[in-house]
Design a protein around this motif. Sequence first.
Motif, short mmCIF file in Angstrom:
data_model
loop_
_atom_site.label_atom_id
_atom_site.label_comp_id
_atom_site.label_asym_id
_atom_site.label_seq_id
_atom_site.Cartn_x
_atom_site.Cartn_y
_atom_site.Cartn_z
N PHE A 251 7.73 9.46 2.60
CA PHE A 251 8.38 9.60 1.30
C PHE A 251 9.90 9.62 1.48
O PHE A 251 10.63 8.92 0.76
N LYS A 252 10.38 10.41 2.43
CA LYS A 252 11.83 10.49 2.63
C LYS A 252 12.39 9.16 3.13
O LYS A 252 13.49 8.75 2.72
N LYS A 253 11.64 8.46 3.97
CA LYS A 253 12.12 7.19 4.50
C LYS A 253 12.33 6.16 3.40
O LYS A 253 13.34 5.45 3.37
N PHE A 254 11.40 6.09 2.46
CA PHE A 254 11.45 5.03 1.45
C PHE A 254 12.09 5.48 0.14
O PHE A 254 12.60 4.64 -0.61
N VAL A 255 12.07 6.77 -0.16
CA VAL A 255 12.64 7.25 -1.42
C VAL A 255 14.04 7.83 -1.22
O VAL A 255 14.86 7.85 -2.13
N ILE B 8 0.84 -1.20 0.00
CA ILE B 8 0.00 0.00 0.00
C ILE B 8 0.87 1.25 0.00
O ILE B 8 0.64 2.20 -0.76
N ILE B 9 1.91 1.24 0.83
CA ILE B 9 2.83 2.37 0.88
C ILE B 9 3.54 2.54 -0.46
O ILE B 9 3.63 3.65 -1.00
N SER B 10 4.02 1.44 -1.03
CA SER B 10 4.73 1.51 -2.31
C SER B 10 3.83 2.06 -3.41
O SER B 10 4.25 2.88 -4.23
N ALA B 11 2.57 1.59 -3.44
CA ALA B 11 1.64 2.06 -4.46
C ALA B 11 1.39 3.56 -4.32
O ALA B 11 1.34 4.30 -5.32
N ARG B 12 1.25 4.03 -3.09
CA ARG B 12 1.01 5.46 -2.88
C ARG B 12 2.22 6.30 -3.26
O ARG B 12 2.09 7.38 -3.86
#
Length: 266
Positions: free
Chosen positions: A245-249, A207-211
């Motif tokens: 966003f900053k955590k994953f990107v 869900i997080i990745s899709a968003r």
Amino acid sequence: MIYVNSCGHDSHHPKPCNIEHKRGVPDYLILLIKRESWIYLDGEKHTVSPNSLICFPPDTYIHYGCDAIGYNDDWIHFLPDAQERDIFLELLPPFCQILHPYNFHRLSEYVRMLSDIFYGDSRYREQSIDAFLHIFLYALQEELEENSNDPSVQKYYSAFSGLRTQIYNNPANNWSIPALADSLALSLSYFQHLYKQFFTCSCQQDIISARLELAKYYLTGSDMSIRSLSDFCGYDNELHFMRQFKKFVGMTPTEYRQKCAFIRRA
């Protein structure tokens, strides 16, 4: 070498569609179908469930469509040269059959990357397309073998794959993992176990990745404000969106937008 004549990812039809090639097409065609639809095979009409794949050889009658708005698929038209033909035919799936790859989403991602290469202007474009299509065909063989060998896949995978497609098609929805588990009549713990078994990540991570993929798309191609974008992507809190966003990107949304703008100008 294998040559791609055309390809597309996430091709949406705004109206019901009825596609017929009476004499077929002059190349091989693979369709990755993401919306319930129908197709004629051997003169009979069949229902096609989401996350199905069909491969057609050249000059074969093709007739498929969807009676609802929003038919969606990926597609590749391709041909091998004479030197590649024998190896190429060994890699292809059975023709004119509705197939259900184990990890459909993985294959769709490969088509997305292949499309990026196809419509780009890389110096080694043809070589990259050839290499990437080989990767796709090898991955397809793996996914079909996995689906046929695991009884739990045969029982649950199609339903899970459909849920995953819904998540990626509508990431801003207020997704409830307990509600998703209930929709399949599974306990929460077993649902989470199967989801991770099928897709190597949790449902919440997906869900997080899709968003975030949706956010990156609009950061690159629109002037939408960060506040508006966070709401558009399903976040109630702008600060939470920015932190996630900053955590994953690895950068803030603003930094990502600036980086993409710089790359386009370069």
